[in-house]
Design a protein around this motif. Sequence first.
Motif, PDB file in Angstrom:
ATOM      1  N   ALA A  90       0.816  -1.220   0.000  1.00 20.92           N
ATOM      2  CA  ALA A  90       0.000   0.000   0.000  1.00 20.92           C
ATOM      3  C   ALA A  90       0.848   1.268   0.000  1.00 20.92           C
ATOM      4  O   ALA A  90       0.384   2.323  -0.418  1.00 20.92           O
ATOM      5  CB  ALA A  90      -0.932   0.010   1.202  1.00 20.92           C
ATOM      6  N   SER A  91       2.076   1.184   0.443  1.00 19.67           N
ATOM      7  CA  SER A  91       2.929   2.385   0.474  1.00 19.67           C
ATOM      8  C   SER A  91       3.389   2.759  -0.928  1.00 19.67           C
ATOM      9  O   SER A  91       3.724   3.907  -1.202  1.00 19.67           O
ATOM     10  CB  SER A  91       4.159   2.152   1.351  1.00 19.67           C
ATOM     11  N   GLY A  92       3.456   1.774  -1.818  1.00 18.69           N
ATOM     12  CA  GLY A  92       3.984   2.011  -3.159  1.00 18.69           C
ATOM     13  C   GLY A  92       5.472   2.334  -3.146  1.00 18.69           C
ATOM     14  O   GLY A  92       6.039   2.771  -4.138  1.00 18.69           O
ATOM     15  N   GLN A  93       6.141   2.126  -2.030  1.00 20.90           N
ATOM     16  CA  GLN A  93       7.525   2.554  -1.897  1.00 20.90           C
ATOM     17  C   GLN A  93       8.476   1.436  -1.471  1.00 20.90           C
ATOM     18  O   GLN A  93       9.648   1.682  -1.182  1.00 20.90           O
ATOM     19  CB  GLN A  93       7.609   3.692  -0.872  1.00 20.90           C
ATOM     20  N   GLY A  94       7.977   0.188  -1.419  1.00 22.70           N
ATOM     21  CA  GLY A  94       8.794  -0.939  -0.936  1.00 22.70           C
ATOM     22  C   GLY A  94      10.030  -1.154  -1.786  1.00 22.70           C
ATOM     23  O   GLY A  94      11.126  -1.400  -1.271  1.00 22.70           O
ATOM     24  N   THR A  95       9.877  -1.030  -3.091  1.00 22.38           N
ATOM     25  CA  THR A  95      11.010  -1.292  -3.978  1.00 22.38           C
ATOM     26  C   THR A  95      12.020  -0.148  -3.915  1.00 22.38           C
ATOM     27  O   THR A  95      13.235  -0.375  -3.894  1.00 22.38           O
ATOM     28  CB  THR A  95      10.504  -1.530  -5.409  1.00 22.38           C
ATOM     29  N   SER A  96      11.523   1.086  -3.843  1.00 19.07           N
ATOM     30  CA  SER A  96      12.443   2.223  -3.717  1.00 19.07           C
ATOM     31  C   SER A  96      13.236   2.116  -2.420  1.00 19.07           C
ATOM     32  O   SER A  96      14.440   2.377  -2.385  1.00 19.07           O
ATOM     33  CB  SER A  96      11.665   3.543  -3.760  1.00 19.07           C
ATOM     34  N   LEU A  97      12.568   1.703  -1.350  1.00 19.06           N
ATOM     35  CA  LEU A  97      13.258   1.511  -0.065  1.00 19.06           C
ATOM     36  C   LEU A  97      14.354   0.452  -0.198  1.00 19.06           C
ATOM     37  O   LEU A  97      15.469   0.622   0.295  1.00 19.06           O
ATOM     38  CB  LEU A  97      12.244   1.015   0.968  1.00 19.06           C
ATOM     39  N   GLN A  99       7.069   4.338   5.289  1.00 22.83           N
ATOM     40  CA  GLN A  99       6.110   3.440   5.945  1.00 22.83           C
ATOM     41  C   GLN A  99       4.811   4.181   6.262  1.00 22.83           C
ATOM     42  O   GLN A  99       3.729   3.610   6.197  1.00 22.83           O
ATOM     43  CB  GLN A  99       6.715   2.863   7.221  1.00 22.83           C
ATOM     44  N   ALA A 100       4.927   5.471   6.580  1.00 23.64           N
ATOM     45  CA  ALA A 100       3.735   6.239   6.960  1.00 23.64           C
ATOM     46  C   ALA A 100       2.719   6.323   5.819  1.00 23.64           C
ATOM     47  O   ALA A 100       1.527   6.540   6.055  1.00 23.64           O
ATOM     48  CB  ALA A 100       4.148   7.643   7.404  1.00 23.64           C
ATOM     49  N   LEU A 101       3.173   6.121   4.574  1.00 19.90           N
ATOM     50  CA  LEU A 101       2.246   6.199   3.437  1.00 19.90           C
ATOM     51  C   LEU A 101       1.262   5.018   3.413  1.00 19.90           C
ATOM     52  O   LEU A 101       0.141   5.154   2.935  1.00 19.90           O
ATOM     53  CB  LEU A 101       3.023   6.196   2.115  1.00 19.90           C
ATOM     54  N   GLY A 102       1.729   3.862   3.909  1.00 16.81           N
ATOM     55  CA  GLY A 102       0.937   2.628   3.776  1.00 16.81           C
ATOM     56  C   GLY A 102      -0.452   2.709   4.378  1.00 16.81           C
ATOM     57  O   GLY A 102      -1.463   2.558   3.664  1.00 16.81           O
ATOM     58  N   PRO A 103      -0.565   2.966   5.702  1.00 15.47           N
ATOM     59  CA  PRO A 103      -1.892   2.970   6.330  1.00 15.47           C
ATOM     60  C   PRO A 103      -2.831   4.017   5.738  1.00 15.47           C
ATOM     61  O   PRO A 103      -4.038   3.773   5.629  1.00 15.47           O
ATOM     62  CB  PRO A 103      -1.583   3.282   7.805  1.00 15.47           C
ATOM     63  N   SER A 104      -2.312   5.181   5.324  1.00 15.21           N
ATOM     64  CA  SER A 104      -3.238   6.180   4.772  1.00 15.21           C
ATOM     65  C   SER A 104      -3.657   5.796   3.348  1.00 15.21           C
ATOM     66  O   SER A 104      -4.825   5.920   2.989  1.00 15.21           O
ATOM     67  CB  SER A 104      -2.639   7.584   4.831  1.00 15.21           C
ATOM     68  N   ASN A 105      -2.730   5.299   2.552  1.00 15.57           N
ATOM     69  CA  ASN A 105      -3.092   4.918   1.170  1.00 15.57           C
ATOM     70  C   ASN A 105      -4.145   3.813   1.126  1.00 15.57           C
ATOM     71  O   ASN A 105      -5.060   3.845   0.301  1.00 15.57           O
ATOM     72  CB  ASN A 105      -1.862   4.410   0.414  1.00 15.57           C
ATOM     73  N   ILE A 106      -3.996   2.833   2.004  1.00 13.73           N
ATOM     74  CA  ILE A 106      -4.884   1.655   1.902  1.00 13.73           C
ATOM     75  C   ILE A 106      -6.347   2.053   2.156  1.00 13.73           C
ATOM     76  O   ILE A 106      -7.267   1.458   1.591  1.00 13.73           O
ATOM     77  CB  ILE A 106      -4.426   0.511   2.858  1.00 13.73           C
ATOM     78  N   LYS A 107      -6.545   3.088   2.952  1.00 21.79           N
ATOM     79  CA  LYS A 107      -7.927   3.517   3.249  1.00 21.79           C
ATOM     80  C   LYS A 107      -8.639   4.037   1.992  1.00 21.79           C
ATOM     81  O   LYS A 107      -9.847   3.932   1.873  1.00 21.79           O
ATOM     82  CB  LYS A 107      -7.916   4.603   4.327  1.00 21.79           C
ATOM     83  N   GLY A 108      -7.851   4.576   1.056  1.00 16.59           N
ATOM     84  CA  GLY A 108      -8.456   5.032  -0.199  1.00 16.59           C
ATOM     85  C   GLY A 108      -8.587   3.901  -1.216  1.00 16.59           C
ATOM     86  O   GLY A 108      -9.248   4.056  -2.237  1.00 16.59           O
ATOM     87  N   MET A 109      -7.943   2.758  -0.937  1.00 18.78           N
ATOM     88  CA  MET A 109      -7.956   1.662  -1.908  1.00 18.78           C
ATOM     89  C   MET A 109      -9.009   0.611  -1.584  1.00 18.78           C
ATOM     90  O   MET A 109      -9.586  -0.003  -2.475  1.00 18.78           O
ATOM     91  CB  MET A 109      -6.577   0.977  -1.920  1.00 18.78           C
ATOM     92  N   VAL A 110      -9.222   0.369  -0.301  1.00 19.09           N
ATOM     93  CA  VAL A 110     -10.236  -0.614   0.113  1.00 19.09           C
ATOM     94  C   VAL A 110     -11.243   0.130   0.977  1.00 19.09           C
ATOM     95  O   VAL A 110     -10.896   0.675   2.026  1.00 19.09           O
ATOM     96  CB  VAL A 110      -9.608  -1.787   0.908  1.00 19.09           C
ATOM     97  N   ILE A 111     -12.493   0.152   0.519  1.00 20.25           N
ATOM     98  CA  ILE A 111     -13.501   1.011   1.160  1.00 20.25           C
ATOM     99  C   ILE A 111     -14.586   0.121   1.778  1.00 20.25           C
ATOM    100  O   ILE A 111     -15.085  -0.798   1.119  1.00 20.25           O
ATOM    101  CB  ILE A 111     -14.100   1.988   0.118  1.00 20.25           C
ATOM    102  N   PRO A 112     -14.917   0.365   3.060  1.00 11.39           N
ATOM    103  CA  PRO A 112     -15.756  -0.608   3.770  1.00 11.39           C
ATOM    104  C   PRO A 112     -17.230  -0.679   3.369  1.00 11.39           C
ATOM    105  O   PRO A 112     -17.798  -1.758   3.318  1.00 11.39           O
ATOM    106  CB  PRO A 112     -15.617  -0.199   5.248  1.00 11.39           C
ATOM    107  N   SER A 113     -17.882   0.460   3.103  1.00  6.32           N
ATOM    108  CA  SER A 113     -19.341   0.359   2.931  1.00  6.32           C
ATOM    109  C   SER A 113     -19.772   0.818   1.539  1.00  6.32           C
ATOM    110  O   SER A 113     -19.083   1.611   0.887  1.00  6.32           O
ATOM    111  CB  SER A 113     -20.042   1.236   3.977  1.00  6.32           C
ATOM    112  N   LYS A 114     -20.955   0.340   1.131  1.00 10.13           N
ATOM    113  CA  LYS A 114     -21.491   0.722  -0.188  1.00 10.13           C
ATOM    114  C   LYS A 114     -21.701   2.227  -0.261  1.00 10.13           C
ATOM    115  O   LYS A 114     -21.457   2.848  -1.291  1.00 10.13           O
ATOM    116  CB  LYS A 114     -22.817  -0.001  -0.432  1.00 10.13           C
TER     117      LYS A 114
END
Length: 400
Positions: free
Chosen positions: A297-304, A341-356
Amino acid sequence: MPAKRVLISGAGIAGTTLAYWLHRNGFEPVVVERAPELRPGGYKIDIRGAALDVVERMGIMEPIRAARTDIQSASIVNAKGRKVASLDGDTFGGREHGDAEIHRGELGRIIYGLTESAVDYRFGDSIASLEQTADGVDVEFESGKAEHFDLVVGADGLHSRTRRLAFGPEDDYIWPMGYGVASYSVPNDLGLDRCELTYVGPNRTALVYNTAGNTHATALFLWAADKLEYDRSDRAAQVAILREAYANEGWEVPKLLAAAETTPDFYFDSLAQIAMDTLAQGRVALVGDAAHCASAASGQGTSLALVDAYVLAGELAKADGDPSAFAAYETIVAPFAKANQALGPSNIKGMVIPSKARISSSMAFLAVVSRMPGKERLMAPVVKAIHKAATAIDLPEYQK
Ligand SMILES: Cc1cc2nc3c(=O)[nH]c(=O)nc-3n(C[C@H](O)[C@H](O)[C@H](O)COP(=O)(O)OP(=O)(O)OC[C@H]3O[C@@H](n4cnc5c(N)ncnc54)[C@H](O)[C@@H]3O)c2cc1C
């Protein structure tokens, strides 16, 4: 003086890059990889910010640009496959300043190609035990061989065995984020040409894309999973978990799931991060996901991974292979890792959305944005946050 021998566990992006820089700096790297050959596959990944400087210094910018995904557009589709919102590929991917998008497998092949003739790669084997001595590390391999090395580096990913052997159980360092991720090649039944389609269902997102030069497509699944417990060696069980997570889902999902049975490059994991107090124990150190996985979700694992490997090799060269270099490496990369690492938790919230309801409002917002002139400017805060993390390091210049 004979060259210092460094054992690297894992021929992923971190391991092959470290091997390259160590060899260039006069060391003798040996890479042990559990898989029988270089592992293909994986999602498309971005090389951004400081990592661009690393690949530039390796002289591989040209092949990377040549193998770029060249994604032209990204669209959100509804259950009937109708496009609800579309953006151009770079805006959607948060790319700017020459950031490069390439398949993980392609990047792996490029770096491996650069090192293959100079580095001792041992496929189909793995470290079984490590014992640190006064002047090095005694290593026993699964194959039964035993050898002495000056240093050992774990580049063996999120579930690093080196980390377990030298630092203790995975549970002490892993922070599951509550999601599953799977990705693999699928037939390009939709006839996609360098574009990406995303379908968002409650708590589960599926997408498929085609990249330049590929006749196949790639599917990615991201879903909420409070506790994802699975056997990492049992692919059939992983496919069953994926199927259950997406049961009765619409759009092209059933077809994409069907391909999981036969695809050659099935990748499945839980989304998790790694947090360590220290990246070294004596003569053993960690790089890449093994050290501080930021998650897909961070999109930065490979750059790291690229930056870690470059800095570790440079610091080791500066210290003539003395393990005191590990502390210097850690001091340089730790703030960079934390920012990414801080990007991961915030990005994932925009990628997987809980309710209709939330999905409907997000889709409505995106539909409006995607029709607005200057929509790139509206995405600017997202791009800025990624760029800030991707450049949150002053990459040292080393001698060679
Ligand atoms: C096949 C594959 C597909 C991936 N797909 C995605 C994806 O779709 N999306 C995403 O965000 N990230 C993906 N990743 C993770 C991504 O590659 C990393 O986050 C990032 O590139 C950092 O790389 P790394 O080298 O630290 O770890 P990795 O890329 O995970 O590489 C670790 C390497 O170590 C090897 N290894 C593991 N255990 C041992 C052992 N005991 N002994 C020897 N070798 C071992 C692995 O086979 C692998 O080659 C994937 C990783 C792999 C291996």
